[in-house]
Design a protein around this motif. Structure first.
Motif, PDB file in Angstrom:
ATOM      1  N   SER A  94      15.751  -1.623  -3.320  1.00 46.23           N
ATOM      2  CA  SER A  94      14.457  -0.956  -3.425  1.00 46.23           C
ATOM      3  C   SER A  94      13.349  -1.946  -3.083  1.00 46.23           C
ATOM      4  N   LEU A  95      12.119  -1.476  -3.109  1.00 43.20           N
ATOM      5  CA  LEU A  95      10.964  -2.309  -2.785  1.00 43.20           C
ATOM      6  C   LEU A  95      10.253  -2.723  -4.064  1.00 43.20           C
ATOM      7  N   ASN A  96      10.057  -4.019  -4.232  1.00 42.30           N
ATOM      8  CA  ASN A  96       9.178  -4.497  -5.294  1.00 42.30           C
ATOM      9  C   ASN A  96       7.765  -4.470  -4.724  1.00 42.30           C
ATOM     10  N   GLY A  97       7.022  -3.434  -5.080  1.00 42.91           N
ATOM     11  CA  GLY A  97       5.713  -3.214  -4.486  1.00 42.91           C
ATOM     12  C   GLY A  97       4.624  -4.131  -5.001  1.00 42.91           C
ATOM     13  N   ILE A  98       4.920  -4.924  -6.026  1.00 36.68           N
ATOM     14  CA  ILE A  98       3.928  -5.878  -6.528  1.00 36.68           C
ATOM     15  C   ILE A  98       3.838  -7.085  -5.602  1.00 36.68           C
ATOM     16  N   VAL A  99       4.960  -7.409  -4.953  1.00 37.08           N
ATOM     17  CA  VAL A  99       4.999  -8.596  -4.089  1.00 37.08           C
ATOM     18  C   VAL A  99       5.423  -8.279  -2.657  1.00 37.08           C
ATOM     19  N   SER A 100       5.713  -7.013  -2.359  1.00 40.37           N
ATOM     20  CA  SER A 100       6.178  -6.607  -1.024  1.00 40.37           C
ATOM     21  C   SER A 100       7.443  -7.359  -0.621  1.00 40.37           C
ATOM     22  N   ARG A 101       8.457  -7.258  -1.476  1.00 35.13           N
ATOM     23  CA  ARG A 101       9.752  -7.857  -1.195  1.00 35.13           C
ATOM     24  C   ARG A 101      10.858  -6.849  -1.519  1.00 35.13           C
ATOM     25  N   VAL A 102      11.944  -6.915  -0.741  1.00 33.77           N
ATOM     26  CA  VAL A 102      13.102  -6.063  -0.972  1.00 33.77           C
ATOM     27  C   VAL A 102      13.969  -6.693  -2.058  1.00 33.77           C
ATOM     28  N   VAL A 103      14.408  -5.886  -3.001  1.00 31.86           N
ATOM     29  CA  VAL A 103      15.302  -6.347  -4.069  1.00 31.86           C
ATOM     30  C   VAL A 103      16.680  -6.560  -3.442  1.00 31.86           C
ATOM     31  N   ARG A 161       0.836  -1.197   0.000  1.00 32.42           N
ATOM     32  CA  ARG A 161       0.000   0.000   0.000  1.00 32.42           C
ATOM     33  C   ARG A 161       0.876   1.253   0.000  1.00 32.42           C
ATOM     34  N   LEU A 162       0.270   2.390  -0.314  1.00 35.31           N
ATOM     35  CA  LEU A 162       1.032   3.636  -0.392  1.00 35.31           C
ATOM     36  C   LEU A 162       1.738   3.957   0.916  1.00 35.31           C
ATOM     37  N   GLU A 163       1.028   3.820   2.038  1.00 34.63           N
ATOM     38  CA  GLU A 163       1.646   4.140   3.318  1.00 34.63           C
ATOM     39  C   GLU A 163       2.792   3.182   3.638  1.00 34.63           C
ATOM     40  N   GLU A 164       2.713   1.959   3.123  1.00 34.59           N
ATOM     41  CA  GLU A 164       3.791   0.994   3.337  1.00 34.59           C
ATOM     42  C   GLU A 164       4.998   1.333   2.469  1.00 34.59           C
ATOM     43  N   ARG A 165       4.752   1.771   1.255  1.00 39.02           N
ATOM     44  CA  ARG A 165       5.854   2.217   0.398  1.00 39.02           C
ATOM     45  C   ARG A 165       6.568   3.411   1.045  1.00 39.02           C
ATOM     46  N   LYS A 166       5.776   4.326   1.573  1.00 42.92           N
ATOM     47  CA  LYS A 166       6.366   5.499   2.226  1.00 42.92           C
ATOM     48  C   LYS A 166       7.194   5.086   3.431  1.00 42.92           C
ATOM     49  N   GLU A 167       6.670   4.175   4.233  1.00 44.62           N
ATOM     50  CA  GLU A 167       7.406   3.693   5.407  1.00 44.62           C
ATOM     51  C   GLU A 167       8.724   3.051   4.998  1.00 44.62           C
ATOM     52  N   PHE A 168       8.671   2.234   3.951  1.00 42.25           N
ATOM     53  CA  PHE A 168       9.893   1.550   3.520  1.00 42.25           C
ATOM     54  C   PHE A 168      10.946   2.548   3.052  1.00 42.25           C
ATOM     55  N   TYR A 169      10.566   3.457   2.151  1.00 45.91           N
ATOM     56  CA  TYR A 169      11.561   4.366   1.578  1.00 45.91           C
ATOM     57  C   TYR A 169      12.015   5.438   2.571  1.00 45.91           C
ATOM     58  N   THR A 170      11.264   5.623   3.639  1.00 40.79           N
ATOM     59  CA  THR A 170      11.684   6.545   4.693  1.00 40.79           C
ATOM     60  C   THR A 170      12.594   5.870   5.706  1.00 40.79           C
ATOM     61  N   MET A 171      12.254   4.637   6.095  1.00 44.19           N
ATOM     62  CA  MET A 171      12.913   3.983   7.224  1.00 44.19           C
ATOM     63  C   MET A 171      13.896   2.874   6.839  1.00 44.19           C
ATOM     64  N   ILE A 190      11.775   9.485  -5.103  1.00 47.48           N
ATOM     65  CA  ILE A 190      11.038   8.232  -4.948  1.00 47.48           C
ATOM     66  C   ILE A 190       9.933   8.398  -3.905  1.00 47.48           C
ATOM     67  N   LEU A 191      10.228   9.088  -2.823  1.00 44.36           N
ATOM     68  CA  LEU A 191       9.228   9.325  -1.781  1.00 44.36           C
ATOM     69  C   LEU A 191       8.082  10.191  -2.288  1.00 44.36           C
ATOM     70  N   ASP A 192       8.354  11.040  -3.239  1.00 43.73           N
ATOM     71  CA  ASP A 192       7.294  11.854  -3.825  1.00 43.73           C
ATOM     72  C   ASP A 192       6.360  10.998  -4.682  1.00 43.73           C
ATOM     73  N   PHE A 193       6.939  10.105  -5.479  1.00 47.66           N
ATOM     74  CA  PHE A 193       6.134   9.280  -6.383  1.00 47.66           C
ATOM     75  C   PHE A 193       5.519   8.058  -5.686  1.00 47.66           C
ATOM     76  N   LEU A 194       6.172   7.533  -4.643  1.00 47.40           N
ATOM     77  CA  LEU A 194       5.738   6.307  -3.956  1.00 47.40           C
ATOM     78  C   LEU A 194       5.421   5.197  -4.963  1.00 47.40           C
ATOM     79  N   PRO A 195       6.411   4.782  -5.741  1.00 47.92           N
ATOM     80  CA  PRO A 195       6.158   3.863  -6.856  1.00 47.92           C
ATOM     81  C   PRO A 195       6.045   2.405  -6.426  1.00 47.92           C
ATOM     82  N   GLU A 196       5.440   1.616  -7.307  1.00 48.61           N
ATOM     83  CA  GLU A 196       5.435   0.169  -7.101  1.00 48.61           C
ATOM     84  C   GLU A 196       6.790  -0.435  -7.457  1.00 48.61           C
ATOM     85  N   ALA A 197       7.586   0.284  -8.261  1.00 45.39           N
ATOM     86  CA  ALA A 197       8.873  -0.250  -8.702  1.00 45.39           C
ATOM     87  C   ALA A 197       9.863   0.878  -8.955  1.00 45.39           C
TER      88      ALA A 197
END
Length: 258
Positions: free
Chosen positions: A220-229, A14-24, A82-89
């Motif tokens: 980075s985060l693969n947001g389609i599967v919620s896994r770290v590359v 989810r968007l908030e999870e992408r934000k958490e990952f790229y922030t923390m 990246i934090l601005d866009f909050l991308p899936e990839a």
């Protein structure tokens, strides 16, 4: 045949999870280390929500567009974009660029995705696409492609000395960093890709040929599967389990479900 989607524990972030990952969790020092021997300037790219259809509302019209990040002073500025866009990839461009933005070479890479293998349960890629499951894969397919990554690494070792393997969140990427590989022509890359396919490796030919030059950004985060590359040592591939390995699980997942 029963429908299937992703292995247990894998899901859209989810968007908030992408934000958490790229922030923390997004580790810039490790990203910098990945590029430590790279010559020339690197361009980055993001896709916001092409496959997940999850995107910030202000980027609705650009959700399926590949957005290039080439104006930055340092990796912190890349992180901020990246934090601005909050991308899936998130990706980087394998091309090497000189001072005048001219292409001076391209990193050679091989892409192994689980949906490309023939699954004894779910069939061929064409059959999966026919059922609307082209991007889906099961745990068995993931294990098949893991074993292919080991075989492809050993196959490439006969020609190259500087190889790296990365778990992409779905499958595996093999990067060839030998200096002479950067100067290979499109024809030579295509020939090598076809040779690898003839050996039985289910690679995406257009990646190796250079036609598609973007590749997932390590850490980075693969947001389609919620896994770290995750970059791996070749010796780790035998026992690597992307379903449960804590190194590729972002903190927002409830790891107790495993």
């Amino acid at each position: 045949m029963a429908p299937y989607y992703l292995p247990k524990g894998m899901r859209y972030a989810r968007l908030e999870e992408r934000k958490e990952f790229y922030t923390m969790e997004f580790n810039l020092s490790r990203v910098q280390d990945w590029f430590r021997d790279r010559q020339g300037r690197t361009k980055y790219a993001v896709i916001i929500g092409k496959h997940t259809q999850i995107y910030p509302e202000q980027y609705r019209e650009d959700a399926e567009t590949t957005i290039i990040i080439d104006e930055y002073m340092n990796l912190t500025e890349v992180q901020n974009q990246i934090l601005d866009f909050l991308p899936e990839a998130a990706y980087y461009d394998r091309n090497l660029y000189g001072a005048e933005n001219q292409i001076i070479g391209q990193e050679l890479a091989f892409d192994l995705d689980p949906e490309n293998v023939v699954c004894p349960i779910h069939g061929t890629l064409q059959e999966k696409i026919g059922r609307g499951q082209g991007l889906s894969f099961c745990e068995l397919e993931l294990d098949i492609v893991r074993r292919e990554a080991i075989g492809l690494y050993e196959y490439l070792q006969k020609r190259y000395s500087d190889l790296r393997v990365v778990y992409s969140g779905r499958g595996f990427h093999l990067h060839v960093l030998d200096k002479d590989a950067y100067a290979m022509s499109t024809e030579d890359r295509l020939r090598l890709a076809r040779e690898a396919k003839q050996q039985g490796f289910h690679i995406d030919e257009w990646v190796t040929s250079g036609e598609y030059r973007l590749i997932r950004l390590p850490y980075s985060l693969n947001g389609i599967v919620s896994r770290v590359v995750l970059p791996l040592k070749k010796s780790e591939l035998d026992s690597f389990d992307p379903i449960r390995d804590s190194r590729c699980l972002p903190k927002f997942l409830n790891q107790s479900i495993f």
